[in-house]
Design a protein around this motif. Structure first.
Motif, PDB file in Angstrom:
ATOM      1  N   ALA A 198       0.716  -1.191   0.085  1.00 30.69           N
ATOM      2  CA  ALA A 198       0.156   0.008  -0.048  1.00 30.69           C
ATOM      3  C   ALA A 198       0.828   1.191   0.063  1.00 30.69           C
ATOM      4  O   ALA A 198       2.047   1.213   0.617  1.00 30.69           O
ATOM      5  N   THR A 239       1.186   5.601  -0.346  1.00 27.22           N
ATOM      6  CA  THR A 239       0.699   7.180  -0.582  1.00 27.22           C
ATOM      7  C   THR A 239       1.719   7.942  -1.223  1.00 27.22           C
ATOM      8  O   THR A 239       2.984   7.923  -0.850  1.00 27.22           O
ATOM      9  N   THR A 262      -3.420   7.832  -3.539  1.00 24.73           N
ATOM     10  CA  THR A 262      -3.381   6.791  -2.577  1.00 24.73           C
ATOM     11  C   THR A 262      -3.815   5.546  -3.171  1.00 24.73           C
ATOM     12  O   THR A 262      -5.218   5.428  -3.730  1.00 24.73           O
ATOM     13  N   SER A 284      -2.443   1.004  -4.314  1.00 24.38           N
ATOM     14  CA  SER A 284      -1.594   0.106  -4.132  1.00 24.38           C
ATOM     15  C   SER A 284      -0.744  -0.506  -5.190  1.00 24.38           C
ATOM     16  O   SER A 284      -1.252  -0.083  -6.546  1.00 24.38           O
ATOM     17  N   ALA A 318     -11.226   6.322  -1.387  1.00 29.65           N
ATOM     18  CA  ALA A 318     -10.266   5.184  -1.623  1.00 29.65           C
ATOM     19  C   ALA A 318     -10.690   4.658  -2.837  1.00 29.65           C
ATOM     20  O   ALA A 318     -11.931   4.879  -3.097  1.00 29.65           O
ATOM     21  N   ASP A 321       2.655   1.339   3.188  1.00 30.63           N
ATOM     22  CA  ASP A 321       2.028   0.972   4.485  1.00 30.63           C
ATOM     23  C   ASP A 321       0.873   1.984   5.303  1.00 30.63           C
ATOM     24  O   ASP A 321       0.966   2.001   6.282  1.00 30.63           O
ATOM     25  N   THR A 322       0.622   3.094   4.250  1.00 29.41           N
ATOM     26  CA  THR A 322       0.042   4.058   4.716  1.00 29.41           C
ATOM     27  C   THR A 322      -1.566   3.658   5.073  1.00 29.41           C
ATOM     28  O   THR A 322      -2.302   4.510   5.759  1.00 29.41           O
ATOM     29  N   GLN A 323      -1.823   2.540   4.490  1.00 36.45           N
ATOM     30  CA  GLN A 323      -3.319   2.116   4.765  1.00 36.45           C
ATOM     31  C   GLN A 323      -3.284   0.484   4.551  1.00 36.45           C
ATOM     32  O   GLN A 323      -2.117   0.045   4.175  1.00 36.45           O
ATOM     33  N   LYS A 324      -4.240  -0.216   4.698  1.00 32.28           N
ATOM     34  CA  LYS A 324      -4.177  -1.701   4.292  1.00 32.28           C
ATOM     35  C   LYS A 324      -4.011  -2.023   2.771  1.00 32.28           C
ATOM     36  O   LYS A 324      -4.635  -1.297   1.908  1.00 32.28           O
TER      37      LYS A 324
END
Length: 251
Positions: free
Chosen positions: A60, A62, A75, A77, A120, A235-238
């Motif tokens: 993940a 950003t 944002t 993947s 998202a 790794d800023t979100q799942k």
């Protein structure tokens, strides 16, 4: 529906991308004494950091791309085995004309401008509304950041012994999202130099924030026409699986 500005063209001259173009090193944050040569442990961690991304399959991210009209923040993947990225773009400190979904490879970009862009990217992207274009090798700071991000994965480690010889250095310590990291400089476009024979020295054009096991947590790259660097945070979100490229792209 009108095409977003970042579909048509970038406003900044690209200084760093998969074509192997170099840029000036940028200063890192966190505690630092002075730049020094890498220890053998640090060289080993820098050598495996791109392989760690490939080994993980996907990360993940950003991506913050600076611009005179305001930042673009992507944002999403990255699938480092398929070399495919997917996410949502929002403008910060600017109007919403650049907002929308984006999916890209090393050679092409698909964008779906949206009047009401979600926070998202949806797990299943729309099948209509997409526009396709080549990934620009020059003239777009966004495309530069996209190319750099895709190139941060490799199916094999780099040569730890050659990295110091090519100018890789230790810069300092820092914390990223509570994780202790070492900041190191390193070649910006190793893959391109190997495949195209590019002879330009790329050491120091990118800074890596690397954890104790070689995991990459942040990358910072200077852009020639911007006073601020592009920043890629991991790794800023799942992590969400990257869907296949939408088939219904419109020219």
């Amino acid at each position: 529906m009108p095409k977003a500005r970042w579909y048509i063209a970038g406003s900044c001259v690209m200084a760093l991308a998969a074509a192997g173009v170099t840029a000036a090193a940028v200063s890192g944050s966190g505690s630092s004494s002075r730049t020094r040569a890498l220890t053998s442990d640090e060289a080993n961690r820098l050598a495996i950091t791109r392989f760690r991304n490939y080994e993980a399959g996907g990360r993940a991210v950003t991506i913050t791309v600076p611009g005179t009209a305001g930042d673009l923040v992507l944002t999403g993947s990255i699938d480092y085995r398929a070399k495919l990225g997917y996410g949502v773009v929002h403008g910060t400190g600017r109007d919403t004309s650049s907002d929308g979904l984006i999916e890209w490879t090393a050679s092409s970009v698909l964008v779906d401008p949206m009047p009401s862009t979600p926070a998202a990217a949806p797990a299943t992207p729309p099948t209509t509304g997409w526009f396709s274009r080549p990934l620009q090798q020059t003239g777009s700071s966004l495309d530069s950041a996209l190319a750099i991000t895709l190139n941060l994965g490799s199916d094999r480690p780099d040569n730890a012994q050659l990295l110091p010889q090519n100018g890789a250095m230790w810069v300092g310590h820092d914390q990223v999202a509570g994780r202790q990291t070492d900041i190191m400089t390193g070649p910006a476009a190793r893959d391109t130099a190997e495949t195209t024979g590019t002879a330009a020295t790329t050491a120091g054009t990118v800074r890596y924030w690397i954890g104790a096991d070689g995991t990459m947590y942040r990358v910072q790259a200077a852009l020639a026409s911007e006073s601020q660097p592009a920043v890629i945070d991991f790794d800023t979100q799942k992590y969400s699986a990257v869907p296949p490229t939408p088939a219904a792209a419109q020219g």
